[in-house]
Design an enzyme around this catalytic site. Structure first.
Site, PDB file in Angstrom:
ATOM      1  N   ASP A   7       0.882  -1.167   0.000  1.00  0.00           N
ATOM      2  CA  ASP A   7       0.000   0.000   0.000  1.00  0.00           C
ATOM      3  C   ASP A   7       0.920   1.218   0.000  1.00  0.00           C
ATOM      4  O   ASP A   7       1.404   1.627   1.057  1.00  0.00           O
ATOM      5  CB  ASP A   7      -0.897  -0.008   1.236  1.00  0.00           C
ATOM      6  CG  ASP A   7      -1.843   1.171   1.259  1.00  0.00           C
ATOM      7  OD1 ASP A   7      -2.481   1.442   0.222  1.00  0.00           O
ATOM      8  OD2 ASP A   7      -1.938   1.842   2.305  1.00  0.00           O
ATOM      9  N   GLU A  68      -1.056  -1.188  -5.007  1.00  0.00           N
ATOM     10  CA  GLU A  68      -2.291  -0.432  -5.263  1.00  0.00           C
ATOM     11  C   GLU A  68      -2.066   0.548  -6.405  1.00  0.00           C
ATOM     12  O   GLU A  68      -1.080   1.282  -6.431  1.00  0.00           O
ATOM     13  CB  GLU A  68      -2.723   0.334  -4.015  1.00  0.00           C
ATOM     14  CG  GLU A  68      -4.042   1.071  -4.203  1.00  0.00           C
ATOM     15  CD  GLU A  68      -4.497   1.785  -2.949  1.00  0.00           C
ATOM     16  OE1 GLU A  68      -4.340   3.025  -2.890  1.00  0.00           O
ATOM     17  OE2 GLU A  68      -4.971   1.105  -2.029  1.00  0.00           O
ATOM     18  N   ASP A 141      -2.776   1.282   6.893  1.00  0.00           N
ATOM     19  CA  ASP A 141      -1.922   1.003   5.734  1.00  0.00           C
ATOM     20  C   ASP A 141      -1.495  -0.465   5.726  1.00  0.00           C
ATOM     21  O   ASP A 141      -1.379  -1.086   4.660  1.00  0.00           O
ATOM     22  CB  ASP A 141      -0.681   1.902   5.761  1.00  0.00           C
ATOM     23  CG  ASP A 141      -1.027   3.354   5.983  1.00  0.00           C
ATOM     24  OD1 ASP A 141      -1.146   4.090   4.994  1.00  0.00           O
ATOM     25  OD2 ASP A 141      -1.192   3.737   7.157  1.00  0.00           O
TER      26      ASP A 141
END
Length: 211
Positions: A7, A68, A141
């Site tokens: 992330d 991501e 996160d």
């Protein structure tokens, strides 16, 4: 399959490693966050992100990396840092020859919770349930990184098969056209000269001249 999910973030870069295959139980291997000081120069912060990701790759030896996909946000400064951290993660994986897959936030949410509009609390709760953890990973996160890994384990193979099927279909679709053109040309070349339009016209003119 072992997947390392990233992330991306410049201040906090979530990292999560998950073992599993589609349709079977998942197991968390590790989870954490790579942090960088907000007052440090961007170059130094990116080096720290790189070093952190490299350490995770060295320790856990994943089969693939899921990152991501970065989308534009209202805060341009934030999205720039996210994009930079994402690029570092992709670079680290590519340098080792690891396949890298990008998943949108809505894809990850839909894969984990069943809804592409789920909030972070819902994602954290489902990650906790799917990996049979005692509590949701903190900060968010870290939970998001695990969700990315889970998303790829469940959706990655199917996506790859669809891409391969599409590539094969495109390749075979072009072949008949070329083959048909070749066959058509061969058929024309194989006709007797008298059967070709130009040959018939020449024969008629020759007979008329002789008459």
């Amino acid at each position: 399959m072992r997947v390392l999910g990233v992330d991306p973030g410049l201040t906090r870069c979530g990292i999560g490693v998950v073992d599993g295959t589609a349709g079977r139980r998942l197991a968390m291997v590790g989870v954490g966050v790579v942090r960088t000081p907000a007052d440090a120069p961007v170059g130094e912060r990116l080096v720290l992100v790189e070093q952190g990701i490299e350490a995770w790759l060295d320790e856990h030896r994943p089969d693939a990396v899921a990152v991501e996909r970065v989308f534009s946000q209202h805060n341009v400064r934030t999205v720039m840092g996210t994009a930079q951290a994402s690029a570092v993660a992709i670079l680290c994986a590519a340098r080792r020859g690891l396949p890298v897959h990008l998943h949108t936030p809505s894809e990850v949410k839909a894969a984990v919770t069943g809804s592409g509009r789920a909030d972070k609390a819902q994602v954290g709760a489902m990650v906790t349930r799917l990996l049979r953890l005692d509590a949701p990973p903190k900060p968010a996160d870290a939970a998001d990184a695990l969700a990315l890994a889970i998303c790829h384990i469940w959706r990655g193979p199917a996506t790859d098969r669809l891409r391969q099927a599409a590539a094969r279909q495109n390749g075979t679709a072009a072949a008949p056209s070329a083959s048909a053109a070749s066959s058509s040309s061969s058929a024309v070349a194989a006709r007797p000269a008298a059967d070709r339009p130009a040959a018939r016209d020449t024969a008629v003119r020759t007979r008329e001249s002789a008459t």
